[in-house]
Scaffold this motif. Structure first.
Motif, PDB file in Angstrom:
ATOM      1  N   LEU A 167       0.819  -1.204   0.000  1.00  0.00           N
ATOM      2  CA  LEU A 167       0.000   0.000   0.000  1.00  0.00           C
ATOM      3  C   LEU A 167       0.858   1.262   0.000  1.00  0.00           C
ATOM      4  O   LEU A 167       0.355   2.350  -0.302  1.00  0.00           O
ATOM      5  N   LEU A 168       2.144   1.132   0.351  1.00  0.00           N
ATOM      6  CA  LEU A 168       3.045   2.277   0.385  1.00  0.00           C
ATOM      7  C   LEU A 168       3.879   2.403  -0.881  1.00  0.00           C
ATOM      8  O   LEU A 168       4.682   3.331  -0.998  1.00  0.00           O
ATOM      9  N   ARG A 169       3.706   1.477  -1.813  1.00  0.00           N
ATOM     10  CA  ARG A 169       4.525   1.474  -3.021  1.00  0.00           C
ATOM     11  C   ARG A 169       3.769   2.107  -4.178  1.00  0.00           C
ATOM     12  O   ARG A 169       2.574   1.902  -4.340  1.00  0.00           O
ATOM     13  N   CYS A 170       4.508   2.870  -4.965  1.00  0.00           N
ATOM     14  CA  CYS A 170       3.913   3.479  -6.154  1.00  0.00           C
ATOM     15  C   CYS A 170       3.618   2.376  -7.177  1.00  0.00           C
ATOM     16  O   CYS A 170       4.325   1.376  -7.222  1.00  0.00           O
ATOM     17  N   PRO A 171       2.595   2.550  -7.993  1.00  0.00           N
ATOM     18  CA  PRO A 171       1.690   3.710  -8.085  1.00  0.00           C
ATOM     19  C   PRO A 171       0.479   3.633  -7.149  1.00  0.00           C
ATOM     20  O   PRO A 171      -0.349   4.533  -7.151  1.00  0.00           O
ATOM     21  N   VAL A 172       0.340   2.554  -6.363  1.00  0.00           N
ATOM     22  CA  VAL A 172      -0.820   2.424  -5.478  1.00  0.00           C
ATOM     23  C   VAL A 172      -0.824   3.532  -4.430  1.00  0.00           C
ATOM     24  O   VAL A 172      -1.880   4.048  -4.054  1.00  0.00           O
ATOM     25  N   MET A 180      -0.545  11.082   9.254  1.00  0.00           N
ATOM     26  CA  MET A 180      -0.181  11.325   7.863  1.00  0.00           C
ATOM     27  C   MET A 180       1.323  11.492   7.711  1.00  0.00           C
ATOM     28  O   MET A 180       1.930  10.967   6.765  1.00  0.00           O
ATOM     29  N   ASP A 181       1.948  12.235   8.634  1.00  0.00           N
ATOM     30  CA  ASP A 181       3.410  12.385   8.578  1.00  0.00           C
ATOM     31  C   ASP A 181       4.100  11.033   8.743  1.00  0.00           C
ATOM     32  O   ASP A 181       5.121  10.760   8.090  1.00  0.00           O
ATOM     33  N   LEU A 182       3.548  10.190   9.597  1.00  0.00           N
ATOM     34  CA  LEU A 182       4.128   8.870   9.800  1.00  0.00           C
ATOM     35  C   LEU A 182       4.005   8.020   8.544  1.00  0.00           C
ATOM     36  O   LEU A 182       4.957   7.326   8.144  1.00  0.00           O
ATOM     37  N   LEU A 183       2.853   8.079   7.886  1.00  0.00           N
ATOM     38  CA  LEU A 183       2.667   7.325   6.643  1.00  0.00           C
ATOM     39  C   LEU A 183       3.626   7.809   5.557  1.00  0.00           C
ATOM     40  O   LEU A 183       4.213   7.006   4.825  1.00  0.00           O
ATOM     41  N   VAL A 184       3.774   9.120   5.446  1.00  0.00           N
ATOM     42  CA  VAL A 184       4.686   9.666   4.434  1.00  0.00           C
ATOM     43  C   VAL A 184       6.125   9.251   4.727  1.00  0.00           C
ATOM     44  O   VAL A 184       6.886   8.903   3.808  1.00  0.00           O
ATOM     45  N   TYR A 185       6.500   9.244   5.996  1.00  0.00           N
ATOM     46  CA  TYR A 185       7.861   8.809   6.356  1.00  0.00           C
ATOM     47  C   TYR A 185       8.068   7.349   5.986  1.00  0.00           C
ATOM     48  O   TYR A 185       9.096   6.985   5.408  1.00  0.00           O
ATOM     49  N   TRP A 186       7.100   6.498   6.314  1.00  0.00           N
ATOM     50  CA  TRP A 186       7.221   5.079   5.954  1.00  0.00           C
ATOM     51  C   TRP A 186       7.296   4.908   4.444  1.00  0.00           C
ATOM     52  O   TRP A 186       8.036   4.078   3.938  1.00  0.00           O
ATOM     53  N   GLN A 187       6.507   5.698   3.721  1.00  0.00           N
ATOM     54  CA  GLN A 187       6.513   5.561   2.268  1.00  0.00           C
ATOM     55  C   GLN A 187       7.853   5.965   1.672  1.00  0.00           C
ATOM     56  O   GLN A 187       8.331   5.346   0.720  1.00  0.00           O
ATOM     57  N   ARG A 188       8.479   6.973   2.235  1.00  0.00           N
ATOM     58  CA  ARG A 188       9.755   7.432   1.696  1.00  0.00           C
ATOM     59  C   ARG A 188      10.898   6.473   2.026  1.00  0.00           C
ATOM     60  O   ARG A 188      11.873   6.364   1.275  1.00  0.00           O
ATOM     61  N   HIS A 189      10.796   5.805   3.180  1.00  0.00           N
ATOM     62  CA  HIS A 189      11.906   4.973   3.660  1.00  0.00           C
ATOM     63  C   HIS A 189      11.542   3.493   3.765  1.00  0.00           C
ATOM     64  O   HIS A 189      12.222   2.744   4.452  1.00  0.00           O
TER      65      HIS A 189
END
Length: 239
Positions: free
Chosen positions: A187-192, A224-233
């Motif tokens: 769920l954190l991987r593009c393009p999803v 939301m900040d936590l989700l964005v951090y997980w998505q980036r790393h």
């Protein structure tokens, strides 16, 4: 009389041991004292549906286990390569395409290629899990054994027929559960992430921040900040 009494005691002890073994193995004892193996064990059945991987050779099990583990090891490399190629494609489009219809078409094509890689990567994880689970002692999902097409197709059609932890070593069962939980990373991987996860999470955060007084907005922004951090790393969580 004394000798006969000793023989009875020995026979009772033997039957008691057979009864104890039967509780662990499923064997039962005929009136004559002969142990009988249940038909389900002779045919390799597994709890629900009469067909599993217990009726195949050790070579087949080893081959399935090896294939599952190789897929598990190779899958992160495949996905990392796909992401790198997608990033290189986008960078090349920005350098030479500029803007306009050509750039938009190129970006759409790149997203479709990444989506295909996302699907292949998820399929590799699912197939790896099913192969390792079945080879390590779990059940397939249908009639027939693994060496028959019905057994393989049944296994793939019933992904929720999950591992019976009583049949596996605790470490193996925990590892399989850990791998399955990591499917949430898709769920954190593009393009999803761009198409579904981030818009849905952002919408929920807005609703929570609007209708929950006091703590609603700070908690929603933190999540939301936590989700964005997980998505980036999230690449650091590969495995």
């Amino acid at each position: 009389p004394g000798e006969r009494g000793v023989e009875c005691i020995v026979e009772e002890e033997r039957l008691r041991r057979l009864s104890y073994v039967g509780r662990r193995t499923g064997r039962r004892t005929c009136p004559g004292g002969t142990p009988v193996v249940p038909k389900s064990r002779m045919s390799g059945g597994c709890g629900g549906g009469g067909g599993g991987w217990t009726n195949v050779s050790a070579t087949t099990r080893l081959a399935a286990l090896t294939a599952g583990e190789l897929l598990h090891v190779y899958r992160p490399l495949y996905w990392t390569t796909a992401e790198r190629n997608h990033a290189a494609h986008d960078l090349d489009a920005l350098r030479h395409g500029g803007g306009g219809l050509a750039a938009s078409t190129g970006a759409r094509s790149g997203r479709m290629e990444l989506l295909k890689s996302w699907i292949v990567s998820l399929a590799m994880d699912v197939l790896s899990h099913r192969l390792t689970l079945a080879a390590a002692g779990g059940c397939g999902g249908g009639g027939g054994g693994v060496d028959t097409p019905s057994g393989i197709i049944g296994m793939l059609k019933h992904p929720n027929n999950d591992v019976n932890t009583a049949r596996l070593p605790p470490a193996t069962a925990e590892e399989l559960k850990r791998r399955k939980m990591r499917w949430m990373l898709y769920l954190l991987r593009c393009p999803v992430w761009d198409v579904m996860t981030r818009p849905v999470a952002g919408g929920l955060a807005d609703v929570v921040g609007r209708f929950v007084p006091l703590l609603g907005r700070p908690v929603a922004n933190y999540v939301m900040d936590l989700l964005v951090y997980w998505q980036r790393h999230h690449f650091m969580l590969e495995g």
